[in-house]
Motif scaffolding. Sequence first.
Motif, PDB file in Angstrom:
ATOM      1  N   ALA A  67       0.829  -1.202   0.000  1.00  8.00           N
ATOM      2  CA  ALA A  67       0.000   0.000   0.000  1.00  8.00           C
ATOM      3  C   ALA A  67       0.861   1.248   0.000  1.00  8.00           C
ATOM      4  O   ALA A  67       1.920   1.292   0.640  1.00  8.00           O
ATOM      5  N   SER A  68       0.411   2.239  -0.722  1.00  2.00           N
ATOM      6  CA  SER A  68       1.057   3.545  -0.663  1.00  2.00           C
ATOM      7  C   SER A  68       0.022   4.551  -0.182  1.00  2.00           C
ATOM      8  O   SER A  68      -1.175   4.351  -0.340  1.00  2.00           O
ATOM      9  N   GLY A  69       0.494   5.605   0.407  1.00  2.00           N
ATOM     10  CA  GLY A  69      -0.422   6.590   0.965  1.00  2.00           C
ATOM     11  C   GLY A  69      -0.304   6.631   2.469  1.00  2.00           C
ATOM     12  O   GLY A  69       0.477   5.904   3.074  1.00  2.00           O
ATOM     13  N   ARG A  70      -1.137   7.432   3.039  1.00  2.00           N
ATOM     14  CA  ARG A  70      -1.027   7.678   4.470  1.00  2.00           C
ATOM     15  C   ARG A  70      -1.886   6.730   5.298  1.00  2.00           C
ATOM     16  O   ARG A  70      -2.851   6.173   4.821  1.00  2.00           O
ATOM     17  N   SER A  71      -1.507   6.592   6.530  1.00  2.00           N
ATOM     18  CA  SER A  71      -2.356   5.959   7.551  1.00  2.00           C
ATOM     19  C   SER A  71      -2.760   4.536   7.193  1.00  2.00           C
ATOM     20  O   SER A  71      -3.912   4.152   7.384  1.00  2.00           O
ATOM     21  N   PHE A  72      -1.808   3.762   6.690  1.00  2.00           N
ATOM     22  CA  PHE A  72      -2.112   2.360   6.349  1.00  2.00           C
ATOM     23  C   PHE A  72      -2.687   1.634   7.551  1.00  2.00           C
ATOM     24  O   PHE A  72      -3.633   0.854   7.422  1.00  2.00           O
ATOM     25  N   SER A  73      -2.145   1.879   8.717  1.00  2.00           N
ATOM     26  CA  SER A  73      -2.565   1.143   9.911  1.00  2.00           C
ATOM     27  C   SER A  73      -3.972   1.502  10.359  1.00  2.00           C
ATOM     28  O   SER A  73      -4.534   0.835  11.225  1.00  2.00           O
ATOM     29  N   SER A  74      -4.556   2.530   9.787  1.00  2.00           N
ATOM     30  CA  SER A  74      -5.926   2.889  10.162  1.00  2.00           C
ATOM     31  C   SER A  74      -6.964   2.134   9.339  1.00  2.00           C
ATOM     32  O   SER A  74      -8.160   2.234   9.613  1.00  2.00           O
ATOM     33  N   TYR A  75      -6.520   1.351   8.372  1.00  2.00           N
ATOM     34  CA  TYR A  75      -7.439   0.639   7.491  1.00  2.00           C
ATOM     35  C   TYR A  75      -7.525  -0.847   7.823  1.00  2.00           C
ATOM     36  O   TYR A  75      -6.500  -1.501   8.079  1.00  2.00           O
ATOM     37  N   VAL A  76      -8.736  -1.341   7.793  1.00  2.00           N
ATOM     38  CA  VAL A  76      -8.944  -2.775   7.717  1.00  2.00           C
ATOM     39  C   VAL A  76      -8.492  -3.216   6.331  1.00  2.00           C
ATOM     40  O   VAL A  76      -8.811  -2.557   5.329  1.00  2.00           O
ATOM     41  N   MET A  77      -7.757  -4.302   6.285  1.00  2.00           N
ATOM     42  CA  MET A  77      -7.318  -4.847   5.010  1.00  2.00           C
ATOM     43  C   MET A  77      -7.942  -6.224   4.809  1.00  2.00           C
ATOM     44  O   MET A  77      -8.101  -6.997   5.770  1.00  2.00           O
ATOM     45  N   ALA A  78      -8.293  -6.507   3.579  1.00  2.00           N
ATOM     46  CA  ALA A  78      -8.940  -7.788   3.291  1.00  2.00           C
ATOM     47  C   ALA A  78      -8.505  -8.311   1.929  1.00  2.00           C
ATOM     48  O   ALA A  78      -8.021  -7.560   1.079  1.00  2.00           O
ATOM     49  N   TRP A  79      -8.700  -9.598   1.788  1.00  2.00           N
ATOM     50  CA  TRP A  79      -8.532 -10.266   0.495  1.00  2.00           C
ATOM     51  C   TRP A  79      -9.896 -10.794   0.051  1.00  2.00           C
ATOM     52  O   TRP A  79     -10.618 -11.412   0.840  1.00  2.00           O
ATOM     53  N   PHE A  80     -10.201 -10.531  -1.205  1.00  2.00           N
ATOM     54  CA  PHE A  80     -11.387 -11.071  -1.845  1.00  2.00           C
ATOM     55  C   PHE A  80     -10.925 -11.922  -3.025  1.00  2.00           C
ATOM     56  O   PHE A  80      -9.802 -11.787  -3.496  1.00  2.00           O
ATOM     57  N   ARG A  81     -11.818 -12.758  -3.518  1.00  2.00           N
ATOM     58  CA  ARG A  81     -11.493 -13.515  -4.715  1.00  2.00           C
ATOM     59  C   ARG A  81     -12.723 -13.622  -5.596  1.00  2.00           C
ATOM     60  O   ARG A  81     -13.853 -13.530  -5.122  1.00  2.00           O
ATOM     61  N   GLN A  82     -12.450 -13.807  -6.882  1.00  2.00           N
ATOM     62  CA  GLN A  82     -13.534 -13.948  -7.846  1.00  2.00           C
ATOM     63  C   GLN A  82     -13.125 -14.962  -8.902  1.00  2.00           C
ATOM     64  O   GLN A  82     -12.125 -14.765  -9.596  1.00  2.00           O
ATOM     65  N   ALA A  83     -13.901 -16.023  -8.983  1.00  2.42           N
ATOM     66  CA  ALA A  83     -13.716 -17.032 -10.021  1.00  2.42           C
ATOM     67  C   ALA A  83     -14.630 -16.690 -11.195  1.00  2.42           C
ATOM     68  O   ALA A  83     -15.626 -15.989 -11.017  1.00  2.42           O
ATOM     69  N   PRO A  84     -14.323 -17.175 -12.384  1.00  3.37           N
ATOM     70  CA  PRO A  84     -15.157 -16.874 -13.554  1.00  3.37           C
ATOM     71  C   PRO A  84     -16.609 -17.258 -13.314  1.00  3.37           C
ATOM     72  O   PRO A  84     -16.905 -18.359 -12.836  1.00  3.37           O
ATOM     73  N   GLY A  85     -17.501 -16.340 -13.629  1.00  4.16           N
ATOM     74  CA  GLY A  85     -18.927 -16.616 -13.512  1.00  4.16           C
ATOM     75  C   GLY A  85     -19.474 -16.551 -12.112  1.00  4.16           C
ATOM     76  O   GLY A  85     -20.627 -16.927 -11.877  1.00  4.16           O
ATOM     77  N   THR A  86     -18.662 -16.088 -11.163  1.00  2.26           N
ATOM     78  CA  THR A  86     -19.134 -16.009  -9.773  1.00  2.26           C
ATOM     79  C   THR A  86     -19.011 -14.587  -9.256  1.00  2.26           C
ATOM     80  O   THR A  86     -18.348 -13.732  -9.853  1.00  2.26           O
ATOM     81  N   GLU A  87     -19.649 -14.362  -8.123  1.00  4.56           N
ATOM     82  CA  GLU A  87     -19.550 -13.071  -7.471  1.00  4.56           C
ATOM     83  C   GLU A  87     -18.229 -12.966  -6.712  1.00  4.56           C
ATOM     84  O   GLU A  87     -17.662 -13.972  -6.280  1.00  4.56           O
ATOM     85  N   ARG A  88     -17.753 -11.764  -6.546  1.00  3.01           N
ATOM     86  CA  ARG A  88     -16.587 -11.529  -5.709  1.00  3.01           C
ATOM     87  C   ARG A  88     -16.937 -11.901  -4.275  1.00  3.01           C
ATOM     88  O   ARG A  88     -18.020 -11.528  -3.783  1.00  3.01           O
ATOM     89  N   GLU A  89     -16.053 -12.618  -3.608  1.00  2.88           N
ATOM     90  CA  GLU A  89     -16.349 -13.065  -2.252  1.00  2.88           C
ATOM     91  C   GLU A  89     -15.203 -12.751  -1.296  1.00  2.88           C
ATOM     92  O   GLU A  89     -14.034 -12.771  -1.675  1.00  2.88           O
ATOM     93  N   PHE A  90     -15.567 -12.466  -0.076  1.00  2.79           N
ATOM     94  CA  PHE A  90     -14.609 -12.201   0.989  1.00  2.79           C
ATOM     95  C   PHE A  90     -13.869 -13.487   1.330  1.00  2.79           C
ATOM     96  O   PHE A  90     -14.467 -14.550   1.444  1.00  2.79           O
ATOM     97  N   VAL A  91     -12.565 -13.370   1.506  1.00  4.44           N
ATOM     98  CA  VAL A  91     -11.747 -14.513   1.890  1.00  4.44           C
ATOM     99  C   VAL A  91     -11.208 -14.344   3.308  1.00  4.44           C
ATOM    100  O   VAL A  91     -11.363 -15.225   4.150  1.00  4.44           O
ATOM    101  N   ALA A  92     -10.586 -13.201   3.576  1.00  2.00           N
ATOM    102  CA  ALA A  92      -9.979 -12.968   4.891  1.00  2.00           C
ATOM    103  C   ALA A  92      -9.799 -11.481   5.118  1.00  2.00           C
ATOM    104  O   ALA A  92      -9.636 -10.717   4.159  1.00  2.00           O
ATOM    105  N   GLY A  93      -9.829 -11.085   6.385  1.00  2.00           N
ATOM    106  CA  GLY A  93      -9.629  -9.688   6.738  1.00  2.00           C
ATOM    107  C   GLY A  93      -8.815  -9.564   8.010  1.00  2.00           C
ATOM    108  O   GLY A  93      -8.769 -10.496   8.825  1.00  2.00           O
TER     109      GLY A  93
END
Length: 121
Positions: A23-49
């Motif tokens: 990440a670039s920019g300010r205040s990285f530690s103030s943000y929740v960070m997450a990983w999402f994934r999307q397979a072909p033909g599916t909705e984007r889904e939350f994986v981990a935060g």
Amino acid sequence: VQLQASGGGLVQTGGSLRLSCAASGRSFSSYVMAWFRQAPGTEREFVAGVTGSGDSTSYVDYVKGRFTISRDNAKNTVYLQMNSLKPEDTAVYSCAASPFWVTTARHYAYWGQGTQVTVSS
């Protein structure tokens, strides 16, 4: 906040990959960070935060015990360690940042470009 994901690739069933999101920019530690994934033909889904301090994490049920999210606020980077990978884990994985501790994609204002993970059987 600008996010740059990396670390995807092709791996066999049972293998491991570690994704990184810088990440670039300010205040990285103030943000929740997450990983999402999307397979072909599916909705984007939350994986981990992970919370801004890194003291709390959340996972979707089917990756618990296999994936680990972590962050290094000194390096402005969040990681996703993926072990025991399965073909159904094949997707484009994207990192995202939000001021809120939520799992819904619409609450994440900042997104990385995505990195392809392909697990062969």
